[in-house]
Every structure is written in structure tokens, then in C-alpha cells.
Design a protein around this motif. Structure first.
Motif, mmCIF file in Angstrom:
data_model
loop_
_atom_site.group_PDB
_atom_site.id
_atom_site.type_symbol
_atom_site.label_atom_id
_atom_site.label_comp_id
_atom_site.label_asym_id
_atom_site.label_seq_id
_atom_site.Cartn_x
_atom_site.Cartn_y
_atom_site.Cartn_z
ATOM 1 N N VAL A 147 31.947 28.544 89.951
ATOM 2 C CA VAL A 147 31.906 27.861 88.655
ATOM 3 C C VAL A 147 33.312 27.855 88.065
ATOM 4 C CG1 VAL A 147 30.952 27.904 86.324
ATOM 5 C CG2 VAL A 147 29.535 28.617 88.226
ATOM 6 N N ALA A 148 33.674 26.761 87.424
ATOM 7 C CA ALA A 148 34.941 26.694 86.701
ATOM 8 C C ALA A 148 34.660 26.210 85.280
ATOM 9 C CB ALA A 148 35.920 25.757 87.386
ATOM 10 N N LYS A 149 35.149 26.945 84.305
ATOM 11 C CA LYS A 149 35.015 26.525 82.907
ATOM 12 C C LYS A 149 36.233 25.674 82.573
ATOM 13 C CE LYS A 149 34.668 28.261 78.206
ATOM 14 N NZ LYS A 149 34.651 29.455 77.348
ATOM 15 N N VAL A 150 35.990 24.465 82.086
ATOM 16 C CA VAL A 150 37.060 23.532 81.751
ATOM 17 C C VAL A 150 37.029 23.296 80.251
ATOM 18 C CG1 VAL A 150 37.991 21.227 82.126
ATOM 19 C CG2 VAL A 150 36.830 22.407 83.997
ATOM 20 N N THR A 156 45.300 19.025 76.154
ATOM 21 C CA THR A 156 45.597 20.352 76.681
ATOM 22 C C THR A 156 44.363 20.842 77.420
ATOM 23 O OG1 THR A 156 47.024 20.800 74.786
ATOM 24 C CG2 THR A 156 46.317 22.682 76.091
ATOM 25 N N VAL A 157 44.517 21.169 78.695
ATOM 26 C CA VAL A 157 43.388 21.590 79.520
ATOM 27 C C VAL A 157 43.642 23.003 80.018
ATOM 28 C CG1 VAL A 157 42.081 21.139 81.628
ATOM 29 C CG2 VAL A 157 42.928 19.238 80.265
ATOM 30 N N GLN A 159 36.157 12.730 75.847
ATOM 31 C CA GLN A 159 34.954 13.064 76.611
ATOM 32 C C GLN A 159 35.013 12.476 78.013
ATOM 33 O OE1 GLN A 159 31.904 11.562 74.019
ATOM 34 N NE2 GLN A 159 31.569 13.560 73.053
ATOM 35 N N ASN A 160 35.503 11.265 78.130
ATOM 36 C CA ASN A 160 35.631 10.638 79.450
ATOM 37 C C ASN A 160 36.641 11.386 80.320
ATOM 38 O OD1 ASN A 160 33.755 8.687 78.822
ATOM 39 N ND2 ASN A 160 35.282 7.150 78.249
ATOM 40 N N GLU A 161 37.750 11.780 79.731
ATOM 41 C CA GLU A 161 38.761 12.541 80.478
ATOM 42 C C GLU A 161 38.201 13.890 80.924
ATOM 43 O OE1 GLU A 161 42.397 13.303 82.307
ATOM 44 O OE2 GLU A 161 41.659 11.442 81.447
ATOM 45 N N GLU A 212 34.191 21.818 75.804
ATOM 46 C CA GLU A 212 34.034 22.779 76.880
ATOM 47 C C GLU A 212 32.943 22.309 77.840
ATOM 48 O OE1 GLU A 212 33.105 26.465 75.008
ATOM 49 O OE2 GLU A 212 35.176 26.877 74.475
ATOM 50 N N GLY A 213 33.141 22.597 79.101
ATOM 51 C CA GLY A 213 32.138 22.253 80.105
ATOM 52 C C GLY A 213 32.375 23.064 81.361
#
Length: 120
Positions: free
Chosen positions: A93-96, A68-69, A35-37, A116-117
Motif C-alpha cells: 500500500v502507498a499513501k499518496v 506538492t505530493v 482530484q484528476n492529478e 489523501e488516497g
């Protein structure tokens, strides 16, 4: 004889609880690190205004840490998707999506989870 059985059962239960507690704490720490990453990647993308080099560097850094991103960049109308991350001047907007493994040796659990964020 009864005391030996009760003592063995007590020691066995304590060892079982310790092993289970250590597994739960290690999973909690792995999820917290992921979550921090993920939050760090989103902040970097937002602060760089969707710079392609920053996105690539974030993906490479996360890969070194075992994550994996993947990113998808959306434009103002939120319908156009640019997978190649080129010409990001108009990106809004970028979905990560960050995938990370969870391994619990004691329970023989090996699964991959994702977070996801959106960077706005």
C-alpha cells in the motif's frame, strides 16, 4: 433620481454576482484538476507495482504543475513505513497526499488544501 439609484444598484448587484460566480467556478475547476492529478498518480503507482522511478517521476510532474505530493509506502503488515521508497518489492500500500493552493483574488482567500488516497 430614484431610477438612477435603482439602476446603479441593479448593475452593482449583477457585477457582484458575476465576480462571485467566476470565483466559485475557478475554485471548482482547480479542485477538479487536483482530484484528476491525484487519481492519475495513484493509477500510475498501482500500475507500476510501486516502482521507485515511477513514484519519483509522478512527484516531479506534479511539482511542475504546482502541486506538492508526498508518498508513504507500507508493507504487508501495514506497520512498517518506508519513507525513502527503496526496496519496494514487498510493498502493498502507498499513501499518496497531494497539496494544492486555492486562490480567490476577489475575496482575498489564499489557502492550501490536501487530498489523501491509497494505492493498493
Amino acid at each position: 433620481m430614484g431610477q438612477v439609484v435603482k439602476s446603479f444598484l441593479g448593475v452593482f448587484l449583477i457585477m457582484f454576482l458575476v465576480a462571485t460566480s467566476v470565483s466559485i467556478i475557478s475554485v471548482f475547476l482547480e479542485v477538479m484538476n487536483a482530484q484528476n492529478e491525484h487519481a492519475s498518480i495513484i493509477n500510475e503507482i498501482e500500475n507500476s507495482d510501486f516502482n521507485n522511478q515511477v513514484i519519483t517521476q509522478c512527484v516531479n510532474d506534479a511539482k511542475k504543475k504546482g502541486y506538492t505530493v508526498s508518498t508513504k509506502v507500507f508493507y504487508e503488515d501495514l506497520e512498517k513505513i518506508k519513507l525513502e521508497n527503496k526496496d519496494l518489492d514487498e510493498a502493498k500500500v502507498a499513501k499518496v497526499e497531494l497539496k494544492f493552493p486555492i486562490n480567490i483574488a476577489f475575496w482575498q482567500l489564499n489557502q492550501e488544501y490536501k487530498i489523501e488516497g491509497y494505492a493498493r
